[in-house]
Design an enzyme around this catalytic site. Structure first.
Site, PDB file in Angstrom:
ATOM      1  N   ASP A  40       0.830  -1.202   0.000  1.00 35.13           N
ATOM      2  CA  ASP A  40       0.000   0.000   0.000  1.00 35.13           C
ATOM      3  C   ASP A  40       0.872   1.264   0.000  1.00 35.13           C
ATOM      4  O   ASP A  40       2.025   1.220   0.439  1.00 35.13           O
ATOM      5  CB  ASP A  40      -0.878   0.061   1.262  1.00 35.13           C
ATOM      6  CG  ASP A  40      -1.807  -1.133   1.363  1.00 35.13           C
ATOM      7  OD1 ASP A  40      -2.178  -1.681   0.316  1.00 35.13           O
ATOM      8  OD2 ASP A  40      -2.143  -1.495   2.504  1.00 35.13           O
TER       9      ASP A  40
HETATM   10  N1  URA Z   1      -1.291  -6.036   3.849  1.00 37.34           N
HETATM   11  C1  URA Z   1      -1.753  -4.763   3.913  1.00 37.34           C
HETATM   12  O1  URA Z   1      -2.765  -4.496   4.534  1.00 37.34           O
HETATM   13  N2  URA Z   1      -1.054  -3.816   3.257  1.00 37.34           N
HETATM   14  C2  URA Z   1       0.068  -4.039   2.571  1.00 37.34           C
HETATM   15  O2  URA Z   1       0.655  -3.112   2.016  1.00 37.34           O
HETATM   16  C3  URA Z   1       0.543  -5.360   2.531  1.00 37.34           C
HETATM   17  C4  URA Z   1      -0.157  -6.340   3.169  1.00 37.34           C
END
Ligand code: URA
Length: 237
Positions: A105
């Protein structure tokens, strides 16, 4: 444009050894721009059309495998429609066109692999590959034993149930704690949704390992090449 002797060009394309390439040329099996070339010494470049036994050949590009410590505030794409900084902006000194393997993310930090090896990416991101991914998260509050149990045995999230996972408490403060989470899946915002589902929203999230490959003390925003052993361990995990 770089000019290379024909027999070396053929070898660089992975078609044959240089000696075997010379034989192919002598036998009249090689065409350059549609014309059979049977003498040694001619030089070609990647803009020439070289055929061996009727098939066009191209030099293999060097495969590179990068491990980046992604900072928060970068998107895991090659180009962003909102013109936000992308992880590719951080790869100064990498000449090859590489692509992220999976995604983190915008706000998530930590271990991200990028490569120009399409087969490797396909394998690593295949839903059945299920490579182990470990995250360190700061979450609100401290989960109870029951909450940890439901986190680990499977949570109903939207239209799916999560596969077995692990949650270990590393340290606690009055209102927050640091945990390590290991999952085998890679659904959208999965760790955030799982922590939310047990009532402990994520405040900060960092991926610290992928299979046997760990982030170690690589500074945030920096990258290094994966070692051959690391690439093989990911391929075979
Ligand atoms: N899980 C999440 O919630 N975000 C990420 O970036 C990776 C795994």
């Amino acid at each position: 444009m770089e000019m290379t002797r024909l027999q070396k060009y053929i070898a660089d394309c992975g078609v044959a050894s240089r000696r075997k390439a010379e034989e192919l040329i002598q036998q009249g099996s090689v065409k350059v721009n549609g014309i059979v070339v049977s003498e040694m010494g001619i030089k070609v470049s990647s803009s020439d059309r070289v055929e061996v036994n009727g098939s066009v050949i191209k030099p293999e590009s060097k495969k590179v495998y990068i491990l980046l410590n992604k900072p928060s505030g970068y998107v895991t794409t090659v180009k962003d429609q909102f013109r936000r900084p992308t992880v590719i902006d951080l790869l100064k000194g990498v000449d090859e066109r590489v692509f992220p393997v999976g995604r983190l993310d915008y706000e998530t930090t930590g271990l991200l692999v990028l490569t120009n090896d399409g087969d490797f990416t396909h394998k690593m991101t295949h839903p059945r590959h299920e490579i182990e991914k470990t995250y360190q998260a700061t979450i609100a509050g401290t989960p109870t034993k029951d909450e940890i149990h439901s986190f680990e045995s499977g949570l109903e999230i939207e239209d799916y149930v999560t596969s077995p996972a692990k949650l270990k408490i590393i340290s606690t403060k009055e209102r927050t704690c640091v945990i390590e989470v290991t999952i085998h899946e890679g659904r959208n915002r999965q760790v955030r949704k799982m922590c939310e589902a047990i009532g402990h929203p994520v405040l900060a999230l960092k991926r610290i390992s992928l299979g046997k490959v760990t982030l170690g003390n690589l500074p945030e925003g920096s990258w290094r090449e994966l070692t051959r052993d690391e690439v093989n361990s990911l391929r075979n995990s």
